[in-house]
Enzyme design. Structure first.
Site, PDB file in Angstrom:
ATOM      1  CE1 TYR A 210      50.840  26.285  31.668  1.00  0.00           C
ATOM      2  CE2 TYR A 210      48.652  26.329  30.698  1.00  0.00           C
ATOM      3  CZ  TYR A 210      49.480  26.033  31.761  1.00  0.00           C
ATOM      4  OH  TYR A 210      48.967  25.497  32.912  1.00  0.00           O
ATOM      5  CB  CYS A 407      35.808  17.085  42.517  1.00  0.00           C
ATOM      6  SG  CYS A 407      34.298  18.067  42.270  1.00  0.00           S
ATOM      7  CB  ALA A 439      29.760  14.549  56.057  1.00  0.00           C
ATOM      8  CD  GLU A 458      20.225  19.071  59.851  1.00  0.00           C
ATOM      9  OE1 GLU A 458      20.230  19.964  60.727  1.00  0.00           O
ATOM     10  OE2 GLU A 458      21.244  18.455  59.492  1.00  0.00           O
TER      11      GLU A 458
END
Length: 694
Positions: A210, A407, A439, A458
């Site tokens: 900058y 995020c 998810a 799972e």
């Protein structure tokens, strides 16, 4: 581990910080065009103060509206009307024992030309038409982007006329001597306003390419007056700002300089350009002599983006040597980020004398309660930043439409107040979740917090889903952290995670759930339409990444250059294979965030990889692939021992179809609904768990 140094107090000038943990400046887009802090912005920062952070610095805060605004939704201290809103902001941070500094900033040549003159115009028009900002956001994504791409924008001012910044593009003009004097005054006035507002101190942003850094760099400062040329002259602009702040705010008002101590051009193959560490340390010593209270050590610029905002493959602590070099030469406190991702690493670098304060940038985005969790012995509950860069990518993209950054591992970003007052309305009701990828685990944690009973099925013996492939490329192990952290937090909230259990419709119905979430992911595509795609020498990226197929010392054709293809290519290259990539688009990995390409491409090119662009796969045989140029239709062969398909993935959601009409509320999320990225999966799961299950 006690982390004694991490949680010990230390002063910056006259300001005592309760611990060594700093939230450094990070622009996320929660502000407003007038530069005043919004409720959402203050909620975001206050949550980090609640989370135990010792020092909070604001995002880039402009001192000039006309050519110094880097974004529409940016904080400002450019006018007196910013004082009282900033006072209210500071008071909210102070409630929680944190100290609060404002970072003063000007983008210089790194500004996007469309922003020059835009804020005064927007503020003026908004007085007549309150909906004017919405109109700007409607046209900016289309017309605005095209204007930038074609250079049809105002020139961004800098110390000298020079090459445009890599990201900003456009044109660069030199500030006049008169403009420099006026801008020095604007920095000083902004600091005075900060003090009047009860802000504990200010930081001057002379890093990341900058304006203040541009004056320091011989690459961007080619002036021949008193503000350019010699080392001392290149310092003069910042020196006069510092002297003015000291004169008008007093010698006891804390002042930090954030300094890029190495522009890192040598790391992208341009040695001798800009300045390196030796000169950067000299600058740090000069600032100490000017009376600043601390040096905030950073590095690089937009041209060398990956060396100040690192992608996943960079090693934690890789740039600690920069802070250590400064620390050896100055007696004032040194702040530094150094890609710190664990409290153990933070404590070690403090003990070793690398730095005095630990700046946790993206870790504060990922988990606002990093400090409080570590101090209370719950460091295993911290949601770690995985360096996926989605925060900066989404912030940059969303800035054009007036939205904020996001995020991947923290979908609560921007909803801090709501998350803080989450009702316990689940009443112990069961929600069945099929799939323990990101998810499924996100939904389980949110529902657990709401008082539901999440039951997660799972089929594999470990959680993770697609992440168990994504983290297998060279130096991609950080990606796997998100699964570890989500699993810990889901279990803490009472989730019943049943590993090694492939759910059936009968299993789900037996629970009598009030809702069902299907998060069963996706599988790699192997198109039947391509002759030879089922051959013995043809594999998917899944087979390479999960280790079921190992190729060593082979000639390999990789079909597709999305990030999965490139990362699979990196793994194949590390095993001594010679690669040829085939891509239908005219560029590698179209639509991919540029930092990922800047990271992957040099490694692949060094390994000798070849890229055939505007080329499509026609057929495969035992000797390789037949390909065709999409423009000329000319066909050619790619000799290869093996062909690896990276042609995307398709959702797996068969169980959802079985359950249709059999359960009251059925939701499909993540890749099972639409193949995407980690952020897409966690955001979709959060939305269902927060808003759609009643």
């Amino acid at each position: 581990m006690e982390f004694k140094m991490l949680f010990s107090p230390m002063k910056i000038g006259t300001c005592e910080i309760k611990n060594r943990i700093v939230m450094p400046p990070m622009m996320m887009g929660f502000g407003a065009p007038d530069g005043k802090p919004t409720e959402m912005l203050m909620d975001y920062y206050e949550e980090r103060a609640k989370g135990g952070t010792g020092l909070i610095l604001t995002e880039i805060t402009r001192v000039n509206d006309d050519h110094g605004a880097a974004a529409f939704n940016q904080l400002a201290m450019s006018h007196d009307y910013h004082i009282e809103p900033m006072r209210a902001f500071a008071e909210r941070i102070h409630r929680h024992g944190a100290k609060f500094f404002v970072q003063l900033h000007h983008p210089g040549r790194q500004n996007v030309g469309i922003m020059v003159h835009m804020v005064p115009l927007t503020n003026m028009c908004s007085k007549v038409c309150k909906s004017f900002p919405k109109l700007v956001y409607k046209i900016a994504p289309g017309i605005g982007r095209k204007m930038v791409e074609k250079g049809l924008v105002f020139a961004s001012p800098g110390p000298s006329k020079c090459e445009p910044s890599k990201v900003a593009g456009g044109h660069v003009r030199a500030f006049s001597h008169r403009e420099i004097k006026k801008l020095i005054r604007e920095f000083i006035d902004a600091a005075v306003r900060c003090k009047k507002a009860g802000v504990d101190g200010v930081e001057l942003h002379a890093a990341h390419g900058y304006l203040l850094q541009q004056f320091l760099s011989p690459n961007t400062n080619k002036r021949t007056d008193e503000y350019g040329g010699s080392f001392e002259n290149r310092l003069r602009f910042i020196k006069e700002i510092i002297e003015g702040i000291r004169k008008e705010c007093g010698k006891d008002y804390p002042l930090i300089v954030r300094l890029a101590v190495d522009e890192c051009y040598d790391k992208i193959g341009q040695p001798g350009k800009g300045y390196g560490l030796e000169t950067g340390v000299k600058y740090a010593k000069a600032f100490e002599a000017m009376g600043v209270d601390a040096i905030d050590v950073s590095s690089a610029a937009y041209d060398t983006y990956n060396y100040w905002l690192e992608p996943t493959s960079f090693d934690c602590g890789w740039r600690a040597y920069m802070a250590e070099a400064v620390k050896k030469e100055v007696k004032i406190p040194v702040l530094a980020a150094n890609l710190i991702r664990s409290p153990e690493q933070a404590e070690e670098q403090l003990e070793r004398g690398v730095q005095d304060f630990v700046s946790l940038g993206r870790p504060h985005i990922a988990d606002p309660h990093w400090a409080e969790k570590v101090q209370s012995g719950r460091e295993n509950e911290v949601k770690r930043c995985i360096c996926c860069l989605y925060c900066i990518e989404s912030m940059m993209d969303n800035a054009y439409c007036g939205q904020h950054g996001c995020c991947s591992v923290n979908p609560t970003l921007g909803e801090e107040r709501r998350w803080d007052t989450l009702p316990k309305d689940g009443k112990g009701r069961t929600v069945a979740i099929i799939g323990a990828g990101v998810a499924g685990l996100t939904a389980a944690e949110v529902l657990g917090r709401r008082g539901f009973k999440p039951v997660v099925f799972e089929k594999e013996n470990v959680c993770g889903g697609q992440i168990n492939l994504a983290d297998k490329g060279p130096k991609k192990e950080k990606i796997g952290w998100c699964v570890e952290d989500l699993e810990v937090n889901a279990r803490k909230q009472g989730a019943d995670i049943r590993l090694g259990k492939e759910a059936t419709a009968a299993d789900i119905l037996a629970l009598s759930p009030c809702a069902v979430i299907v998060a069963t992911g996706a599988v790699a595509v192997r198109p039947k339409s391509i002759k030879g795609a089922d051959g013995k020498n043809v594999f998917t990226t899944t087979q390479i990444l999960d280790g079921s197929v190992k190729l060593e010392g082979k000639k390999v054709a990789v079909i597709g250059t999305g990030m999965t293809g490139l990362e699979t290519g990196e793994l194949l290259a590390s095993m001594g294979n010679k690669l040829t990539f085939v891509e239908m688009a005219k560029e590698v990995a179209p639509g991919t965030w540029f930092q990922h390409l800047d990271d992957a491409m040099p490694k692949l090119e060094k390994a000798g990889a070849k890229f055939l662009l505007s080329t499509k796969l026609v057929a495969i045989d035992e000797k390789g692939a037949l390909v065709e140029n999409v423009k000329t239709k000319e066909q050619s062969r790619v000799d290869a021992d093996a062909v690896v398909l990276s042609l995307g993935a398709r959702p797996v959601n068969g169980l959802a179809k079985e359950l249709e009409g059999k359960v009251k509320d059925l939701f499909v999320v993540g890749d099972a609904d639409k193949v995407g990225r980690i952020a897409n999966a966690t955001a979709a799961a959060y939305d269902v768990a927060m808003n759609k299950i009643k």
